[in-house]
Design a protein around this motif. Structure first.
Motif, PDB file in Angstrom:
ATOM      1  N   GLN A 117      -3.007   0.299  -3.906  1.00 38.87           N
ATOM      2  CA  GLN A 117      -2.267  -0.935  -3.682  1.00 38.87           C
ATOM      3  C   GLN A 117      -1.738  -1.481  -5.006  1.00 38.87           C
ATOM      4  O   GLN A 117      -2.439  -1.452  -6.026  1.00 38.87           O
ATOM      5  CB  GLN A 117      -3.150  -1.974  -2.993  1.00 38.87           C
ATOM      6  CG  GLN A 117      -3.560  -1.547  -1.580  1.00 38.87           C
ATOM      7  CD  GLN A 117      -4.349  -2.599  -0.842  1.00 38.87           C
ATOM      8  OE1 GLN A 117      -5.143  -3.325  -1.432  1.00 38.87           O
ATOM      9  NE2 GLN A 117      -4.127  -2.697   0.469  1.00 38.87           N
ATOM     10  N   THR A 139       0.851  -1.181   0.000  1.00 40.09           N
ATOM     11  CA  THR A 139       0.000   0.000   0.000  1.00 40.09           C
ATOM     12  C   THR A 139       0.892   1.237   0.000  1.00 40.09           C
ATOM     13  O   THR A 139       1.858   1.305   0.766  1.00 40.09           O
ATOM     14  CB  THR A 139      -0.910   0.018   1.244  1.00 40.09           C
ATOM     15  OG1 THR A 139      -1.741  -1.144   1.259  1.00 40.09           O
ATOM     16  CG2 THR A 139      -1.798   1.263   1.250  1.00 40.09           C
ATOM     17  N   ALA A 192       0.877  -5.113   2.322  1.00 37.50           N
ATOM     18  CA  ALA A 192      -0.576  -5.224   2.168  1.00 37.50           C
ATOM     19  C   ALA A 192      -0.968  -6.672   1.925  1.00 37.50           C
ATOM     20  O   ALA A 192      -0.145  -7.511   1.538  1.00 37.50           O
ATOM     21  CB  ALA A 192      -1.050  -4.354   1.007  1.00 37.50           C
TER      22      ALA A 192
END
Length: 631
Positions: free
Chosen positions: A499, A427, A529
């Motif tokens: 992301q 992210t 992430a």
């Protein structure tokens, strides 16, 4: 104090006299450099008789105590106290005046051709301080004094004499600049909520400022009713009760020649699911934006949020389709929220706006089941072009100075690590204040003039793990040429909260897959992430990507022309992976006439996957990819 020390010196003798003299002449301990703004607030509060917590609370809701490099806010406000100067700050235009883009984004209907088209509190403060506007715009200390002088003047006009914060509600409401009492009270309520809860932070220029919490403070809200502001009846709007919201309806109106404007009647979410909220800025001021939204020959979005006080105007019911994103598939499944201001010419957004917008978007997201993530709460700059030809005209608001991290904190969905160290997905999460890419063209797009240094949510990508290496190319924007650092150029740029799949790591750098290329960025700007990624199915060397998820031709009933799917000029090749925002249905809302009875939602059997392919999202056919968890 001076006379008492002198007397003591006169009666002291010998060594005692020398000791006292030395002690008295010793210089006072220097003020820590990062405490100067706190001291400026304290001094100004004392000078003008304003409770310190009131002064700090008002400033926090305006600027979060930041200086913003002396640049104006999106509402032409300067400095920690947001003293407004429209004369100096801005250009009045609109978001849709800068390109030939059709905001509706539907090939089946002729393109729209939009026509081009508050208080000077800095002057009021300058008159009270007997100084000039330029000083108040550029000197943070004098700016704070100006704001304190204004608050004291508002309090004087109310005829209230008190040092207790609870008795300054009317002055705080007046400081909002609101013309109606509900909006003024909403602003003041936010200030007093901040006073009750307290705040502490380091500003954009390194100043440590604290507002101590004062729980239980109960202001006299009735004071706002003495300001002579409009008392509007509660409007029929779709807004949370915690914000000031008015109805400024956009006209659904038939025009000569069989045309119509400026939005479409629908029946969402029964007809189509609302799965996206698009954040815009108006590229103009409040009054102009509302005038345009009420023009039947123009276009309309669902909401506008005002900068100075967070007032919200609703133009289009959420069940209906606004013409705002430049992509008909996105329009048909989204709600558009405009924010007064500019992505570059005025480069910071007030806390009042952030808070009001977050309350609205949080309310809408809960009502319609929209996930609070950056695949579903997107900027206009994340909306894909519909065809290769429309890519250059797509918009880039709300720009690299919109603080997505702070916004998601206010939404109650902070951007943070969700995966393990070394995850194959990351992210984007830079530190806003410290992240200061040197963009150009804030004065004029393409000028090459460096923008003022300031915090940004954007991280620039390079072709190699080296800041001296070139930027990536964006075939849709630049053909075979490289991207640039122009503030409007999103060809080699990622945004906070987005992301991406990891493509490699080297030293302190991380590579991500981006528009079919490896883009390198500093590893300290990302966090691990978790989620799904998409990659081409075995045996498929490349697969097409699309800017809209329309049905297959066989799904269209007689009388409705099938909408062509034009592949984008990008390559999604075997071995590459992209973060998945979700699996979406193929749908087309056919609404090309004023007669609502002709409107039809066409649904296909094809399913698509929304992927974070570049700065903008794109869509790939579900049958072309394998979905797998990031690890």
């Amino acid at each position: 104090m001076f006379h008492s020390v002198t007397r003591r010196l006169a009666v002291a003798g010998g060594a005692g006299l020398l000791a006292v003299a030395l002690a008295t002449s010793a210089p006072a301990q220097a003020q820590p450099a990062n405490q100067q703004r706190q001291q400026d607030f304290t001094s100004a509060a004392k000078e003008f008789g304003v409770p310190l917590d009131v002064l700090l609370g008002v400033s926090y809701l305006e600027s979060r105590w930041d200086y913003n490099a002396g640049t104006p806010s999106t509402a032409a406000g300067y400095g920690p106290m947001h003293l407004t100067d429209l004369r100096t700050a801005g250009v009045v235009t609109s978001e849709f005046d800068q390109s030939g883009e059709d905001p509706r984004g539907d090939d089946a209907r002729p393109a729209l051709h939009p026509k081009p088209t508050q208080q000077q509190t800095v002057d009021q403060a300058a008159a009270l301080l007997h100084t000039d506007a330029a000083t108040l715009r550029t000197d943070p200390k004098q700016n704070i004094r100006g704001g304190a002088a204004l608050l004291a003047e508002y309090q004087r006009k109310l005829g209230v004499r008190s040092e207790d914060a609870k008795d300054w509600y009317g002055a705080v409401a007046a400081y909002s600049g609101s013309e109606d009492v509900t909006a003024a009270q909403t602003f003041a309520d936010e200030v007093y909520a901040t006073i009750a809860g307290g705040e502490t932070r380091t500003t954009d220029d390194g100043q440590a400022v604290t507002l101590a919490a004062t729980p239980g403070v109960t202001p006299d809200r009735a004071q706002a009713e003495r300001l002579g502001l409009k008392a509007n009846a509660p409007p029929a709007t779709e807004c949370p009760k915690s914000v000031a919201c008015e109805s400024v309806p956009a006209p659904y109106q038939e025009l000569p020649g069989g045309d119509y404007g400026n939005h479409d009647i629908a029946n969402r979410p029964q007809s189509q699911k609302i799965d996206t909220i698009v954040i815009h800025d108006t590229e103009g001021y409040w009054d102009d934006a509302l005038t345009l939204a009420q023009d039947p020959t123009y276009l309309a979005w669902h909401y506008t949020v005002r900068s100075q006080d967070g007032l919200i105007a609703q133009h289009v019911p959420t069940k209906d389709v606004g013409w705002h994103a430049g992509n008909w598939y996105v329009n048909a499944k989204s709600i558009g929220v405009e924010h007064e201001g500019f992505a570059a010419q005025g480069t910071w957004y007030t806390e009042a706006m952030y808070r009001s917008s977050a309350k609205l978007v949080g309310y809408l997201a809960k009502r319609y089941g929209v996930p609070l993530d950056r695949a579903h709460i997107i900027g206009h700059d994340n909306v894909p072009g519909t065809t290769p030809a429309t890519i250059p005209g797509m918009h880039w608001d709300p720009g690299p100075y919109w603080d997505w991290s702070h916004y998601f904190d206010l939404l109650g969905a902070p951007i943070k690590a969700t995966g393990r160290a070394g995850s194959s997905m990351v992210t984007i999460a830079p530190k806003f204040a410290a992240n200061q890419p040197v963009f150009t063209g804030c004065d004029k797009i393409g000028s090459g003039t460096p923008c003022a240094a300031r915090g940004s949510e954007a991280v620039v990508l390079h072709t190699a793990p080296d800041t001296a290496s070139p930027l990536l190319s964006d075939a849709g924007l630049h053909g075979t040429g490289a991207s640039t650092m122009d503030v409007s150029d999103v060809g080699s740029r990622v945004a906070t909260g987005q992301q991406y799949a990891v493509a490699g790591r080297q030293g302190g750098w991380t590579a991500i897959w981006y528009l079919g290329q490896k883009g390198w960025l500093p590893s300290n700007t990302v966090v691990p992430a978790s989620g799904l990624v998409a990659t081409p199915k075995p045996g498929k060397p490349t697969i097409p990507v699309y800017g809209r998820a329309f049905p297959e031709a066989s799904a269209y009933p007689a009388g409705i022309t099938p909408q062509a799917l034009a592949p984008m000029p990008y390559t999604f090749a075997a071995g590459q992976t992209y973060s998945v925002g979700g699996v979406v249905p193929s749908e087309y809302y056919s609404a090309t006439t004023f007669d609502v009875s002709d409107h039809v939602v066409v649904r296909g059997k094809t399913k698509y996957v929304e992927v974070q392919f570049g700065h903008r999202v794109e869509y790939v056919n579900l049958d072309d990819v394998v979905l797998k968890p990031a690890f």
